[in-house]
Every structure is written in C-alpha cells, then in structure tokens.
Design a protein around this motif. Structure first.
Motif, PDB file in Angstrom:
ATOM      1  N   UNK A 149       0.904  -1.133  -0.027  1.00 52.64           N
ATOM      2  CA  UNK A 149      -0.083  -0.054  -0.019  1.00 52.64           C
ATOM      3  C   UNK A 149       0.963   1.346  -0.135  1.00 52.64           C
ATOM      4  N   UNK A 150       1.986   1.255   0.868  1.00 51.67           N
ATOM      5  CA  UNK A 150       2.680   2.355   0.814  1.00 51.67           C
ATOM      6  C   UNK A 150       3.575   2.644  -0.474  1.00 51.67           C
ATOM      7  N   UNK A 151       3.839   1.466  -0.917  1.00 55.05           N
ATOM      8  CA  UNK A 151       4.820   1.589  -2.075  1.00 55.05           C
ATOM      9  C   UNK A 151       4.150   2.275  -3.271  1.00 55.05           C
ATOM     10  N   UNK A 152       2.708   1.536  -3.540  1.00 53.38           N
ATOM     11  CA  UNK A 152       1.904   1.885  -4.644  1.00 53.38           C
ATOM     12  C   UNK A 152       1.284   3.212  -4.527  1.00 53.38           C
ATOM     13  N   UNK A 153       0.935   3.902  -3.185  1.00 53.18           N
ATOM     14  CA  UNK A 153       0.311   4.803  -3.132  1.00 53.18           C
ATOM     15  C   UNK A 153       1.072   6.130  -2.395  1.00 53.18           C
ATOM     16  N   UNK A 154       2.146   5.709  -1.479  1.00 47.32           N
ATOM     17  CA  UNK A 154       2.718   6.865  -0.869  1.00 47.32           C
ATOM     18  C   UNK A 154       1.961   6.964   0.632  1.00 47.32           C
ATOM     19  N   UNK A 155       0.854   6.531   0.741  1.00 48.67           N
ATOM     20  CA  UNK A 155       0.417   6.659   2.029  1.00 48.67           C
ATOM     21  C   UNK A 155       0.911   5.925   3.156  1.00 48.67           C
ATOM     22  N   UNK A 156       1.121   6.557   4.288  1.00 49.84           N
ATOM     23  CA  UNK A 156       1.467   5.578   5.481  1.00 49.84           C
ATOM     24  C   UNK A 156       0.563   4.624   5.897  1.00 49.84           C
TER      25      UNK A 156
END
Length: 282
Positions: free
Chosen positions: A113-120
């Motif tokens: 999720x973090x890799x694909x979106x930048x979200x924490x």
C-alpha cells in the motif's frame, strides 16, 4: 459520536474459535467510541480459505470505498495475504486517505500500500487489545486516536552499531517482507530504514533471509536497520543471535538498532511504514 472502522482478514482464515475473541474485541472498540464493520471474509468457508484472493481483495476494497470508515484493521496472519495484491485498486486506496493496520503476514499489504500509493500504513495487530497487556494497549490505542498521546508509536531502541539513522521506514516481518522481492510492490531500498522482526525461524532461516537481502543489494542502499524481536531465536537463545547475523550480513558501517517494542509480543507498539524517522542514541 462513534466513527466506523473496518475489520478484515486478508491472510489465513480465522479459526471459528476466534469468534469469542472477535466479539470481545468489538466490544472493547465500541467502548472506545468505534463502530466496527466486519468483512464477510473472516472465517474458513469450508475451503480452507475465507474466500479466494479476489474475494478477499473485494472485501477489503468495500471497506476502502465506505466513506464513513477511517481505518481498516486486519486481524489475520499466516501465509496468504500477498494473494490479494493483484486485485486491489490502488488508485482508490490512494484517494481514500484511510490507514491500513496489520501485522506479520500483513507486512506484504502494509508495504505494498505504501509503495503503490505513498500513503503511510500501520504495522500493528489490533488483537493486542485482547491479550496479556490489554489494559496498557487499550490506553495507548485510545490516546493515539484521541490525539492525547502518540505513545503507541514510540519505538525506544538501543544502538548495536553506529548512533544515528534517518529515513522513511519500510519492512516488518522478514519472511513476509521478502515475498515482495521482484514484484511491483517491492519497496525502493534507497535511503530507507529497514525494520525487521520474526516470530518463527532459527539460525538457518535467518541466514537465508539476510543472504537474500544482501543479494538484493539492500544493505548497500539503506540508511540503517531497526531490529524488533525474533521470538523463536530469543526464546531458544539460539547462537549466533540475530544481531550477530545482521552485523555479519550488513557489514560494520551500517547503523543497526534494536527495539523490544516491535515483534509478535502482545506489548508491541505500532511502526508507521512510509513515515520519515530520525533515530538517535541520545
């Protein structure tokens, strides 16, 4: 006023005996002011799964698409979380602003999720609210969500090598993190802090995992390693221990620190994957 949170299981299905614990967890969450929304993919449906990879992904996406849900907690673990990754709509996930919380095998989804979106994303198991350190965990959890105190995210540590590291944090369970190797969801190692922990596995398994990271050139690119607990290694007092193995694999120059607050202990705190950390021995 309560706000809605999602409860799901993207990895192995929960055993029917978990139903009593789930009821108690939901009661605790309601007392804290949350309104839990349960995924239909929680328990074994008779196939050994709680749904196909696509079905479990669809259940997760339904939680992301509910505009009233603020956070999504995965209560599962095991082996199969990465099966859902090809079926997730990361554009919807990115736009939702929701935080995904999971642990152990959910290291795959947390980092993806973090890799694909930048979200924490949050490396934390909400079932900690139920067990040996329940009272303390409930207080930490409540304070974190009320804004009273961020202590749930505190990761006090001791340096084993060097005295400072900084960078965006990636990682989690070492075995599960390596499932992302060679996929579109493998995090970029450059200038990162790599967090590693494990429940099972002895010296040969840890040597294997560290050798793979070394051959992926991870240790040449990251800014430091934060070790959590390694339950089987520490319980059985295996030697060489994990700090020795990591120093051998990573070399003498890379900063390495260790915290007792990340791992499979029920007193574990939350690590924020995708957050910039500055960690010093001060």
């Amino acid at each position: 006023m309560s706000h809605k949170i999602g409860i799901t299981a993207c990895s192995n299905p929960m055993h029917p005996s978990f139903s009593a614990d789930l009821a108690r967890l939901c009661q605790i969450l309601r007392e804290l002011g949350f309104d839990p929304v349960l995924s239909p993919c929680l328990y074994d449906n008779g196939s050994g799964f709680s749904g196909t990879g696509a079905e479990r992904a669809d259940a997760l996406m339904n939680l992301y698409c509910d505009p009233e849900i603020t956070d999504i907690f995965d209560v599962s673990g095991g082996d199969m979380a990465n099966e859902v990754l090809p079926y997730l709509d990361f554009s919807v996930i990115a736009a939702s602003g929701k935080r995904f919380w999971g642990y152990s095998d959910l290291t795959t989804i947390v980092n993806a999720v973090t890799t694909a979106t930048g979200n924490e994303s949050m490396l934390y198991q909400v079932r900690n609210l139920l067990y040996d350190h329940s009272a303390e965990q409930i207080t930490l959890f409540q304070n974190a969500f009320s804004g009273q105190s961020p202590s749930l995210f505190d990761l006090p540590c001791t340096f084993l090598q060097g005295d400072h590291m900084e960078g965006v944090m990636i990682g989690g369970n070492i075995r599960c993190f390596l499932k992302l190797a060679g996929t579109d969801f493998q995090p970029d190692f450059r200038r990162k802090i790599l967090l590693l922990e494990a429940m099972g596995g002895g010296v040969p398994q840890m040597v294997t995992f560290l050798s793979q990271l070394k051959m992926m050139h991870a240790f040449e690119q990251i800014n430091g390693i934060l070790l959590g607990t390694f339950s089987q290694m520490e319980r059985d007092q295996l030697t060489p221990d994990m700090p020795q193995l990591v120093r051998q694999a990573a070399g003498p120059d890379l900063p390495i620190a260790k915290t007792p607050y990340i791992g499979h202990g029920t007193d574990a705190h939350a690590a924020v994957i995708g957050k910039f950390y500055q960690i010093s021995s001060d």
